[in-house]
Write a protein that holds these residues in place. Structure first.
Motif, mmCIF file in Angstrom:
data_model
loop_
_atom_site.group_PDB
_atom_site.id
_atom_site.type_symbol
_atom_site.label_atom_id
_atom_site.label_comp_id
_atom_site.label_asym_id
_atom_site.label_seq_id
_atom_site.Cartn_x
_atom_site.Cartn_y
_atom_site.Cartn_z
ATOM 1 N N UNK A 144 0.867 -1.171 -0.100
ATOM 2 C CA UNK A 144 0.090 0.050 0.066
ATOM 3 C C UNK A 144 0.751 1.345 -0.011
ATOM 4 N N UNK A 145 1.929 1.214 1.021
ATOM 5 C CA UNK A 145 2.718 2.447 1.038
ATOM 6 C C UNK A 145 3.497 2.897 -0.395
ATOM 7 N N UNK A 146 4.029 1.608 -0.942
ATOM 8 C CA UNK A 146 4.571 1.358 -2.314
ATOM 9 C C UNK A 146 3.925 2.231 -3.235
ATOM 10 N N UNK A 147 2.670 1.613 -3.534
ATOM 11 C CA UNK A 147 1.423 2.276 -4.443
ATOM 12 C C UNK A 147 1.415 3.620 -4.235
ATOM 13 N N UNK A 163 2.197 6.482 -6.979
ATOM 14 C CA UNK A 163 0.941 7.147 -7.590
ATOM 15 C C UNK A 163 1.220 8.766 -7.141
ATOM 16 N N UNK A 164 1.257 9.083 -6.014
ATOM 17 C CA UNK A 164 1.301 10.316 -5.510
ATOM 18 C C UNK A 164 2.532 11.124 -5.428
ATOM 19 N N UNK A 165 3.652 10.388 -5.659
ATOM 20 C CA UNK A 165 5.115 11.047 -5.434
ATOM 21 C C UNK A 165 5.257 11.821 -4.195
ATOM 22 N N UNK A 166 4.766 11.183 -3.066
ATOM 23 C CA UNK A 166 4.828 11.607 -1.741
ATOM 24 C C UNK A 166 4.774 10.667 -0.872
ATOM 25 N N UNK A 167 4.776 10.923 0.498
ATOM 26 C CA UNK A 167 4.874 9.945 1.620
ATOM 27 C C UNK A 167 6.164 9.346 1.866
ATOM 28 N N UNK A 168 7.149 9.931 1.391
ATOM 29 C CA UNK A 168 8.674 9.169 1.648
ATOM 30 C C UNK A 168 9.215 9.470 3.036
ATOM 31 N N UNK A 169 10.481 8.970 3.096
ATOM 32 C CA UNK A 169 10.978 9.241 4.497
ATOM 33 C C UNK A 169 11.081 10.648 4.668
ATOM 34 N N UNK A 208 4.482 14.188 9.409
ATOM 35 C CA UNK A 208 4.189 15.441 10.131
ATOM 36 C C UNK A 208 4.536 16.604 9.397
ATOM 37 N N UNK A 209 5.170 16.735 8.316
ATOM 38 C CA UNK A 209 5.787 17.754 7.573
ATOM 39 C C UNK A 209 4.512 18.859 7.419
#
Length: 111
Positions: A81-84, A88-94, A98-99
Motif C-alpha cells: 500500500x505504501x509503495x503504491x 502514484x502520488x510521489x509523496x509519503x517518503x522518508x 508530520x511535515x
C-alpha cells in the motif's frame, strides 16, 4: 458493504486461498506462487519479481518459523500500500511524517 470492507475481505481471501490445506500460514513456495499470481501490475511486477522473493519471505517471517502467518502477511499488504501510494502520488517518503502539520518532516525548517 463499504469499499474498505471489500478490500480487507479480498486481502484475507487471497491469503487463505494460497495457504496450504489444513494450514493458516504460507510456506516459501506458497508465498512465491501467490506473489507471482497475484501481483501482476506492471509497476510492481517488474520490481517485485525481479527481486529475490526468498529474501522478501525471510524479512516478512519475523518469528523465523519458515511460514508467513496472517500478522506477517498484513505487513506485506502495508508495504505494498505504501509503495503504491508513493509511486502514484510521489509523496509519503522518508521524512514526510508530520511535515504538513508543522512537524520536522521533509522541507521543514529547523529552529
Amino acid at each position: 458493504m463499504g469499499e474498505l470492507d471489500q478490500v480487507i475481505e479480498q486481502c484475507v481471501e487471497i491469503f487463505v486461498k494460497n495457504c496450504g490445506e489444513d494450514s493458516d500460514c504460507l510456506n516459501a513456495k506458497e508465498f512465491k506462487g501467490m506473489m507471482e499470481k497475484e501481483v501482476t501490475a506492471s509497476n510492481y511486477k517488474g520490481k517485485l519479481l525481479k527481486g529475490d522473493l526468498t529474501e522478501a519471505f525471510d524479512r516478512l517471517d519475523k518469528n523465523k518459523d519458515e511460514e508467513i502467518n496472517i500478522q506477517e502477511y498484513s505487513r506485506l499488504i502495508s508495504i505494498l500500500i505504501k509503495a503504491y501510494y508513493r509511486k502514484k502520488y510521489n509523496r509519503g517518503g522518508k521524512g514526510g511524517r508530520g511535515a504538513k502539520r508543522g512537524g520536522k518532516g521533509e522541507g521543514a525548517e529547523e529552529d
